[in-house]
Design a protein around this motif. Structure first.
Motif, mmCIF file in Angstrom:
data_model
loop_
_atom_site.group_PDB
_atom_site.id
_atom_site.type_symbol
_atom_site.label_atom_id
_atom_site.label_comp_id
_atom_site.label_asym_id
_atom_site.label_seq_id
_atom_site.Cartn_x
_atom_site.Cartn_y
_atom_site.Cartn_z
ATOM 1 N N MET A 64 26.254 28.005 -33.384
ATOM 2 C CA MET A 64 25.485 28.773 -33.878
ATOM 3 C C MET A 64 25.118 28.814 -35.154
ATOM 4 S SD MET A 64 26.633 31.524 -30.516
ATOM 5 C CE MET A 64 26.028 32.762 -31.303
ATOM 6 N N TYR A 67 22.195 26.972 -35.957
ATOM 7 C CA TYR A 67 20.991 26.692 -36.066
ATOM 8 C C TYR A 67 20.913 28.286 -35.860
ATOM 9 C CZ TYR A 67 21.926 21.856 -35.282
ATOM 10 O OH TYR A 67 22.655 20.397 -35.085
ATOM 11 N N PHE A 68 21.324 29.280 -35.826
ATOM 12 C CA PHE A 68 20.623 30.822 -35.312
ATOM 13 C C PHE A 68 20.519 31.155 -36.875
ATOM 14 C CE2 PHE A 68 21.703 31.742 -30.958
ATOM 15 C CZ PHE A 68 21.559 29.954 -30.419
ATOM 16 N N LYS A 69 19.815 32.122 -37.053
ATOM 17 C CA LYS A 69 19.239 32.599 -38.078
ATOM 18 C C LYS A 69 20.046 34.165 -37.914
ATOM 19 C CE LYS A 69 16.875 34.617 -41.823
ATOM 20 N NZ LYS A 69 17.443 33.215 -43.246
ATOM 21 N N SER A 70 20.854 34.977 -38.861
ATOM 22 C CA SER A 70 21.764 36.021 -38.672
ATOM 23 C C SER A 70 22.494 36.072 -40.606
ATOM 24 C CB SER A 70 22.482 35.750 -37.707
ATOM 25 O OG SER A 70 23.090 37.363 -37.636
ATOM 26 N N VAL A 94 22.256 38.350 -34.136
ATOM 27 C CA VAL A 94 22.648 36.788 -33.595
ATOM 28 C C VAL A 94 21.484 36.717 -32.514
ATOM 29 C CG1 VAL A 94 23.901 35.057 -33.012
ATOM 30 C CG2 VAL A 94 25.039 36.856 -34.814
ATOM 31 N N PRO A 95 20.445 36.337 -32.851
ATOM 32 C CA PRO A 95 19.717 36.240 -31.094
ATOM 33 C C PRO A 95 20.543 35.385 -29.873
ATOM 34 C CG PRO A 95 18.036 35.229 -33.362
ATOM 35 C CD PRO A 95 20.165 35.348 -33.593
ATOM 36 N N ARG A 97 23.037 36.182 -28.901
ATOM 37 C CA ARG A 97 24.599 35.916 -28.619
ATOM 38 C C ARG A 97 25.614 36.576 -27.822
ATOM 39 N NH1 ARG A 97 28.062 39.625 -32.744
ATOM 40 N NH2 ARG A 97 26.505 40.991 -31.781
#
Length: 217
Positions: A64, A67-70, A94-95, A97
């Motif tokens: 996460m 690769y995740f944007k937050s 966190v998309p 999550r």
């Protein structure tokens, strides 16, 4: 009857739920997904489980943070300050999550022969976190029920409560909120200015609890 898995962050809400429903919780699961504050939260989660004699496991989700944007995954300087209702707080999402964590918890529950997964989302989350809202909770619970042989369902009794409501429950239960963590910046002490610190302060004050938290300011 021990029939549930709880997703336990180590924050005020999930720790309160741990104490309120300890008689039915067979297992507590924390997720280390690389956020700024995981390292501060998870030891508290473990401590409360040890105190209550509840098994606790930590599941790493390193992908996460890759690769995740937050802003939660980008270091403390990226965390906005202000109230949760401010537009800039959306950067802390966190998309999906909760969807990811719940999916894992459902698989763990079915593997262990347990019927429920518990999560401590609450009404204050609804403004910016779509995977904390009632429609998501209900839809996910139905998906889990139909997607498992034992019919695992999601329990989220705090969905429409405020954080102050939860703090009042904690006060009645004798929860020690000094042994919980909220700050998204994840420093040595709470910053006192990010959205979750502001919400923590307001909730404890409204619940009539003397705030045991050490803040930078």
């Amino acid at each position: 009857m021990k029939d549930s898995v709880i997703i336990l962050s180590g924050g005020m809400d999930s720790v309160t739920m741990l104490y309120e429903f300890e008689e039915r919780i067979a297992l507590a699961v924390s997720f280390d997904y690389g956020s700024n504050h995981n390292a501060r939260e998870i030891p508290f989660a473990h401590q409360h489980c040890m105190d209550l004699g509840i098994r606790h496991i930590v599941i790493p989700l390193e992908f996460m943070s890759k690769y995740f944007k937050s802003s939660l995954l980008e270091g403390p300087e990226a965390i906005p300050e202000g109230h949760y209702e401010d537009e800039n707080m959306k950067s802390t999402v966190v998309p999906f999550r909760n969807g990811i964590m719940l999916s894992i918890a459902v698989g763990i529950a079915e593997s262990a022969g347990l019927k429920h997964v518990m999560m401590a989302n609450h009404g204050g989350d609804h403004t910016i976190y779509p995977d904390c809202r009632e429609e998501f909770v209900n839809s996910f619970s139905e998906a889990a029920r139909t997607g498992t042989y034992v019919g695992v369902t999601l329990l989220s009794p705090y969905t429409n409560l405020t954080k102050a409501d939860i703090a009042r429950k904690g006060k009645e239960l004798g929860v020690d909120y000094s042994k919980t963590w909220s700050c998204y910046k994840g420093g040595v002490v709470h910053c006192g200015r990010c959205g979750t610190c502001v919400e923590r302060r307001e909730a404890l004050a409204e619940a009539g609890i003397e705030d045991p938290t050490e803040y930078q300011d």
